[in-house]
Motif scaffolding. Structure first.
Motif, PDB file in Angstrom:
ATOM      1  N   ALA A 119       0.849  -1.192   0.000  1.00  0.00           N
ATOM      2  CA  ALA A 119       0.000   0.000   0.000  1.00  0.00           C
ATOM      3  C   ALA A 119       0.885   1.243   0.000  1.00  0.00           C
ATOM      4  CB  ALA A 119      -0.916   0.008   1.217  1.00  0.00           C
ATOM      5  N   ILE A 120       0.418   2.289  -0.706  1.00  0.00           N
ATOM      6  CA  ILE A 120       1.170   3.540  -0.798  1.00  0.00           C
ATOM      7  C   ILE A 120       0.334   4.681  -0.238  1.00  0.00           C
ATOM      8  CG2 ILE A 120       2.249   5.222  -2.350  1.00  0.00           C
ATOM      9  CD1 ILE A 120       2.894   2.980  -4.245  1.00  0.00           C
ATOM     10  N   LYS A 121       0.952   5.484   0.610  1.00  0.00           N
ATOM     11  CA  LYS A 121       0.313   6.682   1.160  1.00  0.00           C
ATOM     12  C   LYS A 121       1.108   7.901   0.698  1.00  0.00           C
ATOM     13  CE  LYS A 121       1.014   7.794   5.429  1.00  0.00           C
ATOM     14  NZ  LYS A 121       1.021   7.841   6.912  1.00  0.00           N
ATOM     15  N   LEU A 122       0.405   8.926   0.209  1.00  0.00           N
ATOM     16  CA  LEU A 122       1.052  10.145  -0.265  1.00  0.00           C
ATOM     17  C   LEU A 122       0.872  11.274   0.738  1.00  0.00           C
ATOM     18  CD1 LEU A 122      -0.017  10.170  -4.034  1.00  0.00           C
ATOM     19  CD2 LEU A 122       2.234   9.601  -3.121  1.00  0.00           C
ATOM     20  N   GLU A 123       1.943  12.014   0.999  1.00  0.00           N
ATOM     21  CA  GLU A 123       1.892  13.199   1.847  1.00  0.00           C
ATOM     22  C   GLU A 123       2.678  14.315   1.156  1.00  0.00           C
ATOM     23  OE1 GLU A 123       3.280  12.541   5.774  1.00  0.00           O
ATOM     24  OE2 GLU A 123       1.607  11.236   6.341  1.00  0.00           O
ATOM     25  N   ASP A 167      13.332  19.939  -7.128  1.00  0.00           N
ATOM     26  CA  ASP A 167      12.327  19.535  -8.113  1.00  0.00           C
ATOM     27  C   ASP A 167      12.026  18.040  -8.052  1.00  0.00           C
ATOM     28  OD1 ASP A 167      14.804  18.725  -8.971  1.00  0.00           O
ATOM     29  OD2 ASP A 167      14.422  19.154 -11.096  1.00  0.00           O
ATOM     30  N   GLN A 168      12.269  17.423  -6.869  1.00  0.00           N
ATOM     31  CA  GLN A 168      12.030  15.996  -6.723  1.00  0.00           C
ATOM     32  C   GLN A 168      11.237  15.679  -5.470  1.00  0.00           C
ATOM     33  OE1 GLN A 168      15.687  13.780  -6.843  1.00  0.00           O
ATOM     34  NE2 GLN A 168      16.279  14.542  -8.863  1.00  0.00           N
ATOM     35  N   GLY A 169      10.445  14.601  -5.561  1.00  0.00           N
ATOM     36  CA  GLY A 169       9.781  14.071  -4.383  1.00  0.00           C
ATOM     37  C   GLY A 169      10.668  13.032  -3.716  1.00  0.00           C
ATOM     38  N   SER A 170      10.086  12.281  -2.798  1.00  0.00           N
ATOM     39  CA  SER A 170      10.863  11.284  -2.060  1.00  0.00           C
ATOM     40  C   SER A 170      10.058  10.007  -1.883  1.00  0.00           C
ATOM     41  CB  SER A 170      11.279  11.821  -0.683  1.00  0.00           C
ATOM     42  OG  SER A 170      12.148  12.930  -0.807  1.00  0.00           O
ATOM     43  N   LEU A 171      10.792   8.923  -1.602  1.00  0.00           N
ATOM     44  CA  LEU A 171      10.187   7.623  -1.343  1.00  0.00           C
ATOM     45  C   LEU A 171      10.629   7.112   0.018  1.00  0.00           C
ATOM     46  CD1 LEU A 171      10.808   5.783  -4.760  1.00  0.00           C
ATOM     47  CD2 LEU A 171       8.695   6.884  -4.007  1.00  0.00           C
ATOM     48  N   ALA A 213       6.092   9.657  -0.947  1.00  0.00           N
ATOM     49  CA  ALA A 213       5.349   8.413  -1.134  1.00  0.00           C
ATOM     50  C   ALA A 213       5.866   7.373  -0.149  1.00  0.00           C
ATOM     51  CB  ALA A 213       5.489   7.917  -2.564  1.00  0.00           C
ATOM     52  N   TYR A 214       5.000   6.941   0.759  1.00  0.00           N
ATOM     53  CA  TYR A 214       5.343   5.906   1.728  1.00  0.00           C
ATOM     54  C   TYR A 214       4.803   4.567   1.228  1.00  0.00           C
ATOM     55  CZ  TYR A 214       6.285   9.766   4.974  1.00  0.00           C
ATOM     56  OH  TYR A 214       6.774  10.900   5.570  1.00  0.00           O
ATOM     57  N   LEU A 215       5.689   3.635   0.931  1.00  0.00           N
ATOM     58  CA  LEU A 215       5.289   2.299   0.503  1.00  0.00           C
ATOM     59  C   LEU A 215       5.473   1.328   1.664  1.00  0.00           C
ATOM     60  CD1 LEU A 215       4.571   0.065  -1.574  1.00  0.00           C
ATOM     61  CD2 LEU A 215       7.005  -0.004  -2.171  1.00  0.00           C
ATOM     62  N   ASP A 216       4.387   0.685   2.064  1.00  0.00           N
ATOM     63  CA  ASP A 216       4.433  -0.336   3.106  1.00  0.00           C
ATOM     64  C   ASP A 216       4.091  -1.680   2.487  1.00  0.00           C
ATOM     65  OD1 ASP A 216       4.899   1.035   5.785  1.00  0.00           O
ATOM     66  OD2 ASP A 216       3.246   2.227   5.000  1.00  0.00           O
ATOM     67  N   ILE A 217       4.979  -2.648   2.679  1.00  0.00           N
ATOM     68  CA  ILE A 217       4.774  -3.999   2.170  1.00  0.00           C
ATOM     69  C   ILE A 217       4.579  -4.931   3.363  1.00  0.00           C
ATOM     70  CG2 ILE A 217       5.718  -5.851   0.735  1.00  0.00           C
ATOM     71  CD1 ILE A 217       7.600  -3.721  -0.484  1.00  0.00           C
ATOM     72  N   ILE A 263       6.338  -3.160  -7.156  1.00  0.00           N
ATOM     73  CA  ILE A 263       6.168  -2.689  -8.528  1.00  0.00           C
ATOM     74  C   ILE A 263       4.688  -2.614  -8.888  1.00  0.00           C
ATOM     75  CG2 ILE A 263       6.639  -3.217 -10.935  1.00  0.00           C
ATOM     76  CD1 ILE A 263       9.025  -2.166  -9.282  1.00  0.00           C
ATOM     77  N   ALA A 264       3.904  -3.585  -8.425  1.00  0.00           N
ATOM     78  CA  ALA A 264       2.460  -3.550  -8.677  1.00  0.00           C
ATOM     79  C   ALA A 264       1.822  -2.331  -8.018  1.00  0.00           C
ATOM     80  CB  ALA A 264       1.802  -4.828  -8.170  1.00  0.00           C
ATOM     81  N   ALA A 265       2.274  -1.998  -6.802  1.00  0.00           N
ATOM     82  CA  ALA A 265       1.726  -0.838  -6.093  1.00  0.00           C
ATOM     83  C   ALA A 265       2.065   0.462  -6.815  1.00  0.00           C
ATOM     84  CB  ALA A 265       2.254  -0.802  -4.661  1.00  0.00           C
ATOM     85  N   PHE A 266       3.313   0.613  -7.251  1.00  0.00           N
ATOM     86  CA  PHE A 266       3.696   1.823  -7.983  1.00  0.00           C
ATOM     87  C   PHE A 266       2.965   1.909  -9.328  1.00  0.00           C
ATOM     88  CE2 PHE A 266       7.763   1.719  -5.415  1.00  0.00           C
ATOM     89  CZ  PHE A 266       7.489   2.896  -4.731  1.00  0.00           C
ATOM     90  N   SER A 267       2.744   0.763  -9.965  1.00  0.00           N
ATOM     91  CA  SER A 267       2.026   0.756 -11.244  1.00  0.00           C
ATOM     92  C   SER A 267       0.569   1.161 -11.062  1.00  0.00           C
ATOM     93  CB  SER A 267       2.096  -0.639 -11.873  1.00  0.00           C
ATOM     94  OG  SER A 267       3.421  -1.035 -12.101  1.00  0.00           O
ATOM     95  N   ASN A 268       0.024   0.902  -9.879  1.00  0.00           N
ATOM     96  CA  ASN A 268      -1.385   1.172  -9.603  1.00  0.00           C
ATOM     97  C   ASN A 268      -1.617   2.544  -8.975  1.00  0.00           C
ATOM     98  OD1 ASN A 268      -4.109   0.167  -9.618  1.00  0.00           O
ATOM     99  ND2 ASN A 268      -3.973  -0.104  -7.401  1.00  0.00           N
ATOM    100  N   LEU A 269      -0.541   3.271  -8.653  1.00  0.00           N
ATOM    101  CA  LEU A 269      -0.664   4.537  -7.934  1.00  0.00           C
ATOM    102  C   LEU A 269      -1.268   5.632  -8.803  1.00  0.00           C
ATOM    103  CD1 LEU A 269      -0.032   6.274  -5.423  1.00  0.00           C
ATOM    104  CD2 LEU A 269       2.233   6.694  -6.421  1.00  0.00           C
TER     105      LEU A 269
END
Length: 291
Positions: A61-65, A75-79, A135-139, A157-163
């Motif tokens: 699951a990915i949560k965006l803040e 000019d960049q976000g973070s993971l 982008a916080y990715l929790d597996i 990869i599936a989570a990022f593809s679905n974001l």
């Protein structure tokens, strides 16, 4: 009964005896373990993406803040990537005691995602120098039966593809806020990003874990096999067929070039298979998005 007792008391000789006859005495003896990817249709999402390699099952699951980007990369976000192993995933994980392997896999997933260049962090930028997505990715591992990294990377990869990157605007206080279609019509807010979109994933990485024992090489080791033999090699190949990284987790046995080359060949074949599995899982959702 005697065979099962021998297997429990002398697991390594038991395995070596079978391997000498070209037999792998586990459910993973089939050439390719069942591998599936499930991606929720959108809209509306009904759940986070999941992946399954053999009996090992992951949920991501990915949560965006919104954050303020650093001065070195305005000019960049973070993971942020975390791998979790709750007690439900394995009897070896005790309540209140985090699994030792969890932070190791978290670091490996982060390293692969960043080194492969699969995500352009500039796509997470909102306002240069002022606002960007974190982008916080929790597996979450739901069932641990070996090859944890392979299943975790596939679910990532599936989570990022679905974001879906949401629509946002800046209110009168200078705060970045999410904007729904209805709110946009009522307030006439000016959008920072003009439309919802997905990340443009590049050179998607896939991995294959191989167990090496004497002159034997077999892929997708189960948890039982990993507990018996200590030479494990994980090869990461991207969707363009390029070698991203090679991990050797512990073990005192040297890995010869011939064995490593064989692992790479197997990993390239697996990457092609996983790429097709992922594309098939995403294709129904892509049809919905185009509608």
């Amino acid at each position: 009964m005697e065979v099962e007792a021998y297997r429990r008391l002398f697991p390594l000789p038991y395995y070596e005896r079978h391997l000498a006859e070209s037999v792998r005495p586990t459910p993973a003896s089939r050439p390719i373990p069942d591998t599936t990817v499930a991606v929720a249709p959108s809209p509306p999402p009904t759940g986070p993406p999941s992946s399954k390699v053999g009996d090992t099952t992951m949920l991501a699951a990915i949560k965006l803040e919104v954050m303020t980007p650093g001065a070195e990369s305005p000019d960049q976000g973070s993971l942020g990537i975390e791998f979790h192993m709750p007690p439900i995933c394995s009897p070896l994980v005790r309540p209140g005691r985090p699994a030792e392997v969890a932070p190791v896999i978290s670091k490996q997933i982060s390293d692969v995602v960043m080194s492969s260049g699969v995500i352009d962090l500039k796509e997470l930028s909102l306002i240069n120098g002022k606002a960007a997505w974190m982008a916080y990715l929790d597996i979450y591992c739901l069932n641990a039966d070996g090859s944890l990294f392979d299943a975790a990377l596939l679910s990532a990869i599936a989570a990022f593809s679905n974001l879906q990157i949401p629509l946002v605007s800046v209110n009168e206080d200078g705060r970045v806020i999410a904007v729904s279609g209805k709110l946009q019509e009522e307030s006439k807010l000016e959008l920072v990003n003009k439309e919802k979109r997905k990340l443009s994933l590049r050179s998607t990485p896939f991995s294959l874990t191989c167990m090496l024992h004497k002159n034997y090489i077999f892929a997708d080791p189960t948890a039982e096999e990993e507990s018996i033999m200590d030479t494990v090699v994980t090869v990461v190949i991207d969707s363009l067929g390029r070698l991203v990284s090679v991990y050797k987790a512990g073990g005192s046995v040297l890995v010869y070039n011939s064995a490593l080359q064989e692992c790479i060949i197997l990993a390239k074949k697996r990457a092609e298979e996983l790429q097709k599995i992922l594309a098939d899982a995403l294709s129904p959702q892509m049809d919905l998005d185009s509608d």
